[in-house]
Scaffold this motif. Structure first.
Motif, mmCIF file in Angstrom:
data_model
loop_
_atom_site.group_PDB
_atom_site.id
_atom_site.type_symbol
_atom_site.label_atom_id
_atom_site.label_comp_id
_atom_site.label_asym_id
_atom_site.label_seq_id
_atom_site.Cartn_x
_atom_site.Cartn_y
_atom_site.Cartn_z
ATOM 1 N N PRO A 1 -40.263 -19.245 1.452
ATOM 2 C CA PRO A 1 -40.253 -18.448 0.224
ATOM 3 C C PRO A 1 -38.983 -17.617 0.077
ATOM 4 O O PRO A 1 -38.503 -17.032 1.044
ATOM 5 N N VAL A 2 -38.439 -17.583 -1.138
ATOM 6 C CA VAL A 2 -37.248 -16.795 -1.437
ATOM 7 C C VAL A 2 -37.520 -15.815 -2.583
ATOM 8 O O VAL A 2 -37.085 -14.672 -2.543
ATOM 9 N N ASN A 3 -38.271 -16.283 -3.580
ATOM 10 C CA ASN A 3 -38.533 -15.448 -4.759
ATOM 11 C C ASN A 3 -39.901 -14.768 -4.681
ATOM 12 O O ASN A 3 -40.604 -14.630 -5.691
ATOM 13 N N GLY A 4 -40.254 -14.334 -3.494
ATOM 14 C CA GLY A 4 -41.561 -13.728 -3.282
ATOM 15 C C GLY A 4 -41.811 -12.494 -4.117
ATOM 16 O O GLY A 4 -42.917 -12.302 -4.650
ATOM 17 N N ALA A 5 -40.811 -11.652 -4.277
ATOM 18 C CA ALA A 5 -40.998 -10.414 -5.045
ATOM 19 C C ALA A 5 -41.347 -10.722 -6.501
ATOM 20 O O ALA A 5 -42.217 -10.071 -7.100
ATOM 21 N N ALA A 6 -40.691 -11.730 -7.074
ATOM 22 C CA ALA A 6 -40.969 -12.096 -8.465
ATOM 23 C C ALA A 6 -42.377 -12.655 -8.605
ATOM 24 O O ALA A 6 -43.096 -12.348 -9.564
ATOM 25 N N VAL A 7 -42.789 -13.489 -7.641
ATOM 26 C CA VAL A 7 -44.146 -14.055 -7.682
ATOM 27 C C VAL A 7 -45.177 -12.944 -7.571
ATOM 28 O O VAL A 7 -46.160 -12.903 -8.332
ATOM 29 N N GLU A 8 -44.981 -12.029 -6.647
ATOM 30 C CA GLU A 8 -45.935 -10.943 -6.460
ATOM 31 C C GLU A 8 -46.020 -10.056 -7.694
ATOM 32 O O GLU A 8 -47.105 -9.579 -8.054
ATOM 33 N N ALA A 9 -44.897 -9.837 -8.361
ATOM 34 C CA ALA A 9 -44.908 -9.042 -9.592
ATOM 35 C C ALA A 9 -45.729 -9.735 -10.682
ATOM 36 O O ALA A 9 -46.501 -9.085 -11.405
ATOM 37 N N ILE A 10 -45.581 -11.049 -10.780
ATOM 38 C CA ILE A 10 -46.364 -11.816 -11.765
ATOM 39 C C ILE A 10 -47.848 -11.706 -11.461
ATOM 40 O O ILE A 10 -48.673 -11.454 -12.353
ATOM 41 N N LEU A 11 -48.214 -11.882 -10.195
ATOM 42 C CA LEU A 11 -49.624 -11.832 -9.819
ATOM 43 C C LEU A 11 -50.224 -10.458 -10.086
ATOM 44 O O LEU A 11 -51.341 -10.346 -10.600
ATOM 45 N N GLN B 1 -49.208 -8.097 -12.169
ATOM 46 C CA GLN B 1 -49.166 -7.622 -13.546
ATOM 47 C C GLN B 1 -50.018 -8.427 -14.511
ATOM 48 O O GLN B 1 -50.395 -7.930 -15.578
ATOM 49 N N THR B 2 -50.327 -9.691 -14.167
ATOM 50 C CA THR B 2 -51.083 -10.524 -15.107
ATOM 51 C C THR B 2 -52.549 -10.677 -14.746
ATOM 52 O O THR B 2 -53.411 -10.703 -15.621
ATOM 53 N N GLY B 3 -52.856 -10.844 -13.466
ATOM 54 C CA GLY B 3 -54.231 -11.115 -13.063
ATOM 55 C C GLY B 3 -54.706 -12.491 -13.500
ATOM 56 O O GLY B 3 -55.898 -12.805 -13.434
ATOM 57 N N THR B 4 -53.785 -13.339 -13.942
ATOM 58 C CA THR B 4 -54.110 -14.691 -14.405
ATOM 59 C C THR B 4 -53.969 -15.679 -13.260
ATOM 60 O O THR B 4 -53.020 -15.589 -12.482
ATOM 61 N N PRO B 5 -54.897 -16.632 -13.133
ATOM 62 C CA PRO B 5 -54.765 -17.630 -12.066
ATOM 63 C C PRO B 5 -53.400 -18.316 -12.121
ATOM 64 O O PRO B 5 -52.924 -18.694 -13.199
ATOM 65 N N ALA B 6 -52.779 -18.455 -10.952
ATOM 66 C CA ALA B 6 -51.459 -19.076 -10.888
ATOM 67 C C ALA B 6 -51.387 -20.023 -9.711
ATOM 68 O O ALA B 6 -51.996 -19.788 -8.660
ATOM 69 N N GLN B 7 -50.639 -21.099 -9.898
ATOM 70 C CA GLN B 7 -50.344 -22.017 -8.809
ATOM 71 C C GLN B 7 -48.847 -21.955 -8.541
ATOM 72 O O GLN B 7 -48.050 -21.765 -9.454
ATOM 73 N N LEU B 8 -48.486 -22.113 -7.250
ATOM 74 C CA LEU B 8 -47.090 -21.969 -6.848
ATOM 75 C C LEU B 8 -46.664 -23.104 -5.942
ATOM 76 O O LEU B 8 -47.370 -23.469 -5.001
ATOM 77 N N GLY B 9 -45.488 -23.633 -6.200
ATOM 78 C CA GLY B 9 -44.867 -24.621 -5.325
ATOM 79 C C GLY B 9 -43.455 -24.186 -4.977
ATOM 80 O O GLY B 9 -42.859 -23.358 -5.666
ATOM 81 N N GLY B 10 -42.932 -24.746 -3.885
ATOM 82 C CA GLY B 10 -41.557 -24.465 -3.485
ATOM 83 C C GLY B 10 -41.472 -23.679 -2.196
ATOM 84 O O GLY B 10 -41.804 -22.495 -2.162
ATOM 85 N N GLY B 11 -41.072 -24.349 -1.120
ATOM 86 C CA GLY B 11 -40.848 -23.678 0.150
ATOM 87 C C GLY B 11 -42.095 -23.349 0.940
ATOM 88 O O GLY B 11 -42.052 -22.538 1.861
ATOM 89 N N ILE B 12 -43.206 -23.979 0.615
ATOM 90 C CA ILE B 12 -44.467 -23.718 1.325
ATOM 91 C C ILE B 12 -44.685 -24.874 2.300
ATOM 92 O O ILE B 12 -45.146 -25.945 1.913
ATOM 93 N N ARG B 13 -44.359 -24.643 3.564
ATOM 94 C CA ARG B 13 -44.319 -25.767 4.501
ATOM 95 C C ARG B 13 -45.003 -25.495 5.834
ATOM 96 O O ARG B 13 -44.827 -26.250 6.787
ATOM 97 N N ASP B 14 -45.805 -24.420 5.915
ATOM 98 C CA ASP B 14 -46.577 -24.176 7.134
ATOM 99 C C ASP B 14 -47.830 -23.379 6.775
ATOM 100 O O ASP B 14 -47.931 -22.799 5.692
ATOM 101 N N MET B 15 -48.798 -23.377 7.687
ATOM 102 C CA MET B 15 -50.080 -22.744 7.417
ATOM 103 C C MET B 15 -49.940 -21.241 7.211
ATOM 104 O O MET B 15 -50.630 -20.653 6.380
ATOM 105 N N ALA B 16 -49.032 -20.614 7.949
ATOM 106 C CA ALA B 16 -48.856 -19.169 7.804
ATOM 107 C C ALA B 16 -48.426 -18.803 6.386
ATOM 108 O O ALA B 16 -48.912 -17.809 5.813
ATOM 109 N N THR B 17 -47.531 -19.596 5.799
ATOM 110 C CA THR B 17 -47.069 -19.322 4.431
ATOM 111 C C THR B 17 -48.187 -19.572 3.431
ATOM 112 O O THR B 17 -48.363 -18.802 2.473
ATOM 113 N N ILE B 18 -48.955 -20.632 3.651
ATOM 114 C CA ILE B 18 -50.104 -20.925 2.782
ATOM 115 C C ILE B 18 -51.074 -19.746 2.797
ATOM 116 O O ILE B 18 -51.498 -19.238 1.747
ATOM 117 N N GLU B 19 -51.433 -19.307 3.992
ATOM 118 C CA GLU B 19 -52.376 -18.192 4.128
ATOM 119 C C GLU B 19 -51.834 -16.918 3.486
ATOM 120 O O GLU B 19 -52.572 -16.182 2.810
#
Length: 240
Positions: free
Chosen positions: A60-70, A72-90
């Protein structure tokens, strides 16, 4: 069908690329969370997020932007890009993501995809990005010999929630989606399929809706930013 407005993140900004080329990025909003709120205000029920830098970096590189979206919106979101191990998934699911999309590891580490799907039912999607029918990985930088349909079939019994199928040659090009290939993939598996790449008009959305294969939804980015698709009208079309 669900319409997933796309927010592609590069250097903390909402951008769109042309056919996945990081050097051909157009910035549409300096504040991705504000862009997400705009989509939500118009009625969208899901958001599709991509960490473009993360796809190349493998983390993950743009984590701060993703967290801000989550937050501020409360809307279900799906994310791809740079997720390649269980720790990141969790980590992402614990921060409120509804679903993570696994692309590169779906080719390189299928055991991880299966493990994650068992651990997080309904929250793991497989991203299949294809160039001329062959799967591309690592932010589309590498094209493999893996057939897109065969890869999808290999996860038929894994319990994944969805397949996000992107035709790279159509992505960001405003030339319409590859309806034929998307429908063929959807017919080949029981897993719900989400169409991505080239959706540039209401006509395109109708074509996907009426393609004869049951699609879960469609992703659109540039057309929503450019105004080629009116989000409210599109949502109405796909709900009928």
């Amino acid at each position: 069908m669900i319409l997933y407005p796309a927010i592609d993140l590069k250097d903390g900004k909402a951008v769109r690329l042309l056919r996945g080329d990081m050097d051909k990025a157009t910035v549409f909003n300096e504040d991705p969370a504000a862009q997400a709120l705009e989509f939500v205000a118009k009625g969208c029920e899901w958001l599709h997020l991509v960490d473009l830098n993360g796809a190349f970096a493998g983390q993950p590189v743009n984590g701060a932007a993703v967290e801000a979206i989550l937050s501020q919106t409360g809307t279900p979101a799906q994310l791809g890009g740079g997720i390649r191990d269980m720790a990141t998934i969790e980590a992402w699911l614990s921060k409120g993501l509804a679903r993570v999309i696994l692309g590169t590891v779906a080719v390189e580490n299928p055991a991880l995809v299966r493990e994650a799907a068992r651990a997080f039912p309904g929250q793991i999607a497989v991203g299949i990005d294809a160039r001329d029918g062959k799967v591309a990985t690592k932010g589309w930088a590498e094209t493999t010999d893996v057939d897109a349909t065969e890869l999808a079939r290999s996860y038929e019994d894994a319990g994944v929630a969805a397949i996000v199928y992107t035709d790279i040659n159509r992505d960001g090009a405003m030339q319409g989606p590859n309806v034929e290939a998307t429908a063929a993939l959807a017919r080949a598996v029981q897993i719900p399929v989400i169409a991505s790449g080239g959706v540039s008009s209401i006509k395109d959305l109708r074509a996907l809706r009426d393609c004869g294969a049951k699609l879960n939804g469609a992703i659109s980015g540039r057309a929503l930013y450019d105004g080629a698709i009116d989000l409210k009208e599109a949502l109405k079309v796909l709900r009928t």
